[in-house]
Design a protein around this motif. Structure first.
Motif, PDB file in Angstrom:
ATOM      1  N   VAL A 172       0.834  -1.202   0.000  1.00  0.00           N
ATOM      2  CA  VAL A 172       0.000   0.000   0.000  1.00  0.00           C
ATOM      3  C   VAL A 172       0.870   1.255   0.000  1.00  0.00           C
ATOM      4  O   VAL A 172       0.553   2.248  -0.664  1.00  0.00           O
ATOM      5  N   SER A 173       1.986   1.209   0.730  1.00  0.00           N
ATOM      6  CA  SER A 173       2.918   2.350   0.738  1.00  0.00           C
ATOM      7  C   SER A 173       3.472   2.596  -0.653  1.00  0.00           C
ATOM      8  O   SER A 173       3.662   3.750  -1.065  1.00  0.00           O
ATOM      9  N   LEU A 174       3.731   1.526  -1.393  1.00  0.00           N
ATOM     10  CA  LEU A 174       4.179   1.674  -2.780  1.00  0.00           C
ATOM     11  C   LEU A 174       3.089   2.312  -3.631  1.00  0.00           C
ATOM     12  O   LEU A 174       3.363   3.184  -4.464  1.00  0.00           O
ATOM     13  N   LEU A 175       1.836   1.892  -3.427  1.00  0.00           N
ATOM     14  CA  LEU A 175       0.733   2.458  -4.209  1.00  0.00           C
ATOM     15  C   LEU A 175       0.573   3.956  -3.953  1.00  0.00           C
ATOM     16  O   LEU A 175       0.056   4.682  -4.813  1.00  0.00           O
ATOM     17  N   CYS A 176       1.003   4.420  -2.789  1.00  0.00           N
ATOM     18  CA  CYS A 176       0.930   5.854  -2.497  1.00  0.00           C
ATOM     19  C   CYS A 176       1.821   6.656  -3.433  1.00  0.00           C
ATOM     20  O   CYS A 176       1.665   7.881  -3.559  1.00  0.00           O
ATOM     21  N   GLY A 177       2.750   5.978  -4.109  1.00  0.00           N
ATOM     22  CA  GLY A 177       3.607   6.647  -5.072  1.00  0.00           C
ATOM     23  C   GLY A 177       2.949   6.887  -6.415  1.00  0.00           C
ATOM     24  O   GLY A 177       3.575   7.432  -7.324  1.00  0.00           O
ATOM     25  N   ILE A 178       1.695   6.467  -6.562  1.00  0.00           N
ATOM     26  CA  ILE A 178       0.951   6.782  -7.785  1.00  0.00           C
ATOM     27  C   ILE A 178       0.427   8.202  -7.633  1.00  0.00           C
ATOM     28  O   ILE A 178      -0.558   8.444  -6.944  1.00  0.00           O
ATOM     29  N   GLY A 179       1.127   9.132  -8.221  1.00  0.00           N
ATOM     30  CA  GLY A 179       0.726  10.538  -8.107  1.00  0.00           C
ATOM     31  C   GLY A 179       0.368  11.071  -9.473  1.00  0.00           C
ATOM     32  O   GLY A 179       1.248  11.509 -10.202  1.00  0.00           O
ATOM     33  N   PHE A 180      -0.880  11.033  -9.838  1.00  0.00           N
ATOM     34  CA  PHE A 180      -1.241  11.412 -11.200  1.00  0.00           C
ATOM     35  C   PHE A 180      -1.990  12.743 -11.219  1.00  0.00           C
ATOM     36  O   PHE A 180      -1.410  13.782 -11.541  1.00  0.00           O
ATOM     37  N   THR A 181      -3.267  12.741 -10.855  1.00  0.00           N
ATOM     38  CA  THR A 181      -4.097  13.935 -11.012  1.00  0.00           C
ATOM     39  C   THR A 181      -3.512  15.153 -10.304  1.00  0.00           C
ATOM     40  O   THR A 181      -3.244  16.180 -10.924  1.00  0.00           O
ATOM     41  N   MET A 182      -3.294  15.050  -8.990  1.00  0.00           N
ATOM     42  CA  MET A 182      -2.809  16.213  -8.238  1.00  0.00           C
ATOM     43  C   MET A 182      -1.366  16.548  -8.589  1.00  0.00           C
ATOM     44  O   MET A 182      -0.976  17.717  -8.628  1.00  0.00           O
ATOM     45  N   SER A 183      -0.541  15.528  -8.871  1.00  0.00           N
ATOM     46  CA  SER A 183       0.848  15.784  -9.264  1.00  0.00           C
ATOM     47  C   SER A 183       0.906  16.536 -10.582  1.00  0.00           C
ATOM     48  O   SER A 183       1.687  17.485 -10.751  1.00  0.00           O
ATOM     49  N   LEU A 184       0.095  16.104 -11.566  1.00  0.00           N
ATOM     50  CA  LEU A 184       0.023  16.824 -12.834  1.00  0.00           C
ATOM     51  C   LEU A 184      -0.443  18.261 -12.615  1.00  0.00           C
ATOM     52  O   LEU A 184       0.086  19.198 -13.212  1.00  0.00           O
ATOM     53  N   PHE A 185      -1.422  18.414 -11.744  1.00  0.00           N
ATOM     54  CA  PHE A 185      -1.985  19.729 -11.479  1.00  0.00           C
ATOM     55  C   PHE A 185      -0.911  20.657 -10.912  1.00  0.00           C
ATOM     56  O   PHE A 185      -0.749  21.798 -11.364  1.00  0.00           O
ATOM     57  N   ILE A 186      -0.171  20.181  -9.922  1.00  0.00           N
ATOM     58  CA  ILE A 186       0.892  20.995  -9.323  1.00  0.00           C
ATOM     59  C   ILE A 186       2.005  21.249 -10.341  1.00  0.00           C
ATOM     60  O   ILE A 186       2.569  22.343 -10.393  1.00  0.00           O
ATOM     61  N   GLY A 187       2.309  20.236 -11.159  1.00  0.00           N
ATOM     62  CA  GLY A 187       3.335  20.398 -12.176  1.00  0.00           C
ATOM     63  C   GLY A 187       3.010  21.504 -13.158  1.00  0.00           C
ATOM     64  O   GLY A 187       3.892  22.279 -13.568  1.00  0.00           O
ATOM     65  N   LEU A 188       1.740  21.619 -13.547  1.00  0.00           N
ATOM     66  CA  LEU A 188       1.323  22.674 -14.472  1.00  0.00           C
ATOM     67  C   LEU A 188       1.461  24.054 -13.839  1.00  0.00           C
ATOM     68  O   LEU A 188       1.772  25.038 -14.522  1.00  0.00           O
ATOM     69  N   LEU A 189       1.237  24.129 -12.530  1.00  0.00           N
ATOM     70  CA  LEU A 189       1.395  25.397 -11.822  1.00  0.00           C
ATOM     71  C   LEU A 189       2.870  25.756 -11.651  1.00  0.00           C
ATOM     72  O   LEU A 189       3.257  26.926 -11.744  1.00  0.00           O
ATOM     73  N   ALA A 190       3.697  24.740 -11.396  1.00  0.00           N
ATOM     74  CA  ALA A 190       5.111  24.979 -11.129  1.00  0.00           C
ATOM     75  C   ALA A 190       5.886  25.372 -12.382  1.00  0.00           C
ATOM     76  O   ALA A 190       6.787  26.216 -12.327  1.00  0.00           O
ATOM     77  N   PHE A 191       5.534  24.742 -13.518  1.00  0.00           N
ATOM     78  CA  PHE A 191       6.280  24.973 -14.753  1.00  0.00           C
ATOM     79  C   PHE A 191       5.329  25.317 -15.907  1.00  0.00           C
ATOM     80  O   PHE A 191       4.762  24.417 -16.537  1.00  0.00           O
ATOM     81  N   PRO A 192       5.172  26.593 -16.194  1.00  0.00           N
ATOM     82  CA  PRO A 192       4.278  26.991 -17.297  1.00  0.00           C
ATOM     83  C   PRO A 192       4.803  26.617 -18.678  1.00  0.00           C
ATOM     84  O   PRO A 192       4.016  26.486 -19.617  1.00  0.00           O
ATOM     85  N   ASP A 193       6.137  26.470 -18.846  1.00  0.00           N
ATOM     86  CA  ASP A 193       6.677  26.191 -20.178  1.00  0.00           C
ATOM     87  C   ASP A 193       6.519  24.724 -20.547  1.00  0.00           C
ATOM     88  O   ASP A 193       6.630  23.826 -19.716  1.00  0.00           O
ATOM     89  N   ALA A 194       6.274  24.466 -21.826  1.00  0.00           N
ATOM     90  CA  ALA A 194       5.953  23.128 -22.320  1.00  0.00           C
ATOM     91  C   ALA A 194       7.094  22.140 -22.117  1.00  0.00           C
ATOM     92  O   ALA A 194       6.860  20.969 -21.812  1.00  0.00           O
ATOM     93  N   SER A 195       8.347  22.582 -22.315  1.00  0.00           N
ATOM     94  CA  SER A 195       9.486  21.672 -22.197  1.00  0.00           C
ATOM     95  C   SER A 195       9.589  21.082 -20.795  1.00  0.00           C
ATOM     96  O   SER A 195       9.730  19.871 -20.628  1.00  0.00           O
ATOM     97  N   SER A 196       9.508  21.942 -19.790  1.00  0.00           N
ATOM     98  CA  SER A 196       9.574  21.459 -18.404  1.00  0.00           C
ATOM     99  C   SER A 196       8.369  20.597 -18.063  1.00  0.00           C
ATOM    100  O   SER A 196       8.481  19.627 -17.314  1.00  0.00           O
ATOM    101  N   GLN A 197       7.206  20.956 -18.619  1.00  0.00           N
ATOM    102  CA  GLN A 197       6.009  20.164 -18.360  1.00  0.00           C
ATOM    103  C   GLN A 197       6.177  18.744 -18.884  1.00  0.00           C
ATOM    104  O   GLN A 197       5.722  17.791 -18.245  1.00  0.00           O
TER     105      GLN A 197
END
Length: 395
Positions: A338-363
């Motif tokens: 279950v601790s390993l499954l906690c490493g599945i970071g999709f929706t919220m991780s993508l969301f934060i990633g878009l906020l952190a890096f506006p440029d397409a290359s970093s995204q």
């Protein structure tokens, strides 16, 4: 608590887990579809369509800023319900998933920072690997059937809800643009009106939603990310039909009604659309070197190693010190899975990633890191849980 009330609570919890698990399976398929389309002859149409403007915003912004507000509204409703009247309603229930969620946020962030310490421009993405995608994780668990005890599914759901709360706080504090004071003042007035509705015992959901739309506009114009309006609105929705009412009547409360109404649309429509719009990454012209980029490896290692070490290490510390106990009928190997499954970071991780890096290359680097870390975590977690779980024998 009467058997009727217990049955109703179990039924609500099962509906929640079932919808999240099924939604997770759909999200997996949508993520794969987005990657396929982004690397097919239809790629130009796919990327162009996301940047077509519909009024003041592009299609991608309508999805990420407006449509995802419903996702954050549901997150807020779940947090409030669980904190006041659910699995997180007492400190004894909060300590294990709460501490595990904290450990599962700190360690991934530190691992990301370690890989990006030499480049201040990429340090902004430290929060990307701190999030757990509850839909994806429960989707993997659903594939394992009764090999995993229900107590671990509840633990994972509670941990992910607290994790979402942490992500909301991080977004509000660290990913806020320049503040428009006037718009923020208007938002404050609207929040005050929501509080008045709550304190006055108003049960009409539409009254809250109408103010919620105005609040979204004010927050959008203020410079704070507009989706946070959904969380604030959720906190104002009444949980109790009337103060001091018996628990059995809470199923008729505005919060429960709205949460029930949102679960399936969010799980089966909104989040899959977000996933399809944001998971697509083109590998055209990409080399294996992208996997060695500090952002990519920081996100992937943060999710795969950081979540495992943070969640499992914190649980082990609390259990060994006698401050908490493992979830009922769970083994250490199952907790590892279950601790390993906690490493599945999709929706919220993508969301934060878009906020952190506006440029397409970093995204693109962020997306590859999220996909690699989440895939490794999901496969490893499923393998460990399958090896450590045993189906119930028929009686």
């Amino acid at each position: 608590m009467s058997k009727t009330i217990q049955g109703r609570i179990k039924s609500t919890l099962r509906q929640f887990l079932d919808s999240e698990a099924s939604g997770g399976l759909i999200l997996m398929a949508v993520a794969v579809l987005a990657i396929v389309v982004a690397n097919s002859p239809a790629a130009d149409v796919y990327f162009h369509a996301l940047h077509v403007y519909l009024g003041p915003l592009s299609l991608q912004h309508w999805i990420n800023d407006a449509l995802m507000s419903a996702f954050f509204l549901l997150v807020g409703l779940e947090i409030k319900r669980e904190m006041l009247d659910g699995q997180l309603s007492s400190w004894s229930r909060r300590i294990l998933p709460g501490a595990a969620a904290a450990g599962g946020m700190v360690l991934p962030a530190l691992i990301y920072i370690a890989f990006n310490l030499s480049d201040t421009s990429t340090l902004r993405g430290w929060a990307i690997p701190t999030a757990t995608d509850i839909a994806f994780a429960l989707g993997v668990l659903s594939l394992l059937g009764d090999r995993v005890p229900a107590s671990l599914k509840i633990f994972l759901a509670a941990l992910a809800i607290i994790d979402d709360l942490g992500a909301v706080i991080v977004i509000a504090i660290f990913y806020t643009a320049d503040i428009n004071v006037l718009a923020l003042a208007v938002a404050a007035v609207l929040i005050g009106n929501l509080v008045i509705l709550n304190r006055s015992g108003v049960k009409n959901i539409w009254a809250y939603l109408a103010l919620g739309v105005l609040l979204w506009i004010a927050v959008f114009l203020s410079g704070i990310h507009a989706t946070l309006a959904g969380v604030v609105l959720a906190l104002a929705i009444p949980l109790k039909v009337t103060p001091g009412a018996p628990e059995a009547s809470d199923a008729d409360s505005p919060l429960h009604k709205l949460e029930h109404a949102l679960q399936k649309p969010v799980a089966f429509f909104i989040v899959p659309i977000f996933g399809f719009a944001n998971a697509g990454v083109s590998f055209a012209g990409a080399s294996a070197n992208v996997l060695a980029e500090p952002v990519t490896i920081g996100v992937a290692a943060g999710l795969f190693l950081g979540k495992l070490a943070g969640v499992l290490g914190t649980v082990a510390l609390l259990v060994k010190s006698g401050l908490a106990q493992l979830p009922a009928r769970a083994t250490w190997s199952q907790m590892t899975g279950v601790s390993l499954l906690c490493g599945i970071g999709f929706t919220m991780s993508l969301f934060i990633g878009l906020l952190a890096f506006p440029d397409a290359s970093s995204q693109d680097h962020v997306k590859i890191g999220i996909l690699a870390g989440s895939l490794a975590s999901g496969v490893a977690g499923a393998v460990v849980l399958r090896a450590s779980g045993h189906r119930k024998q028929p009686t």
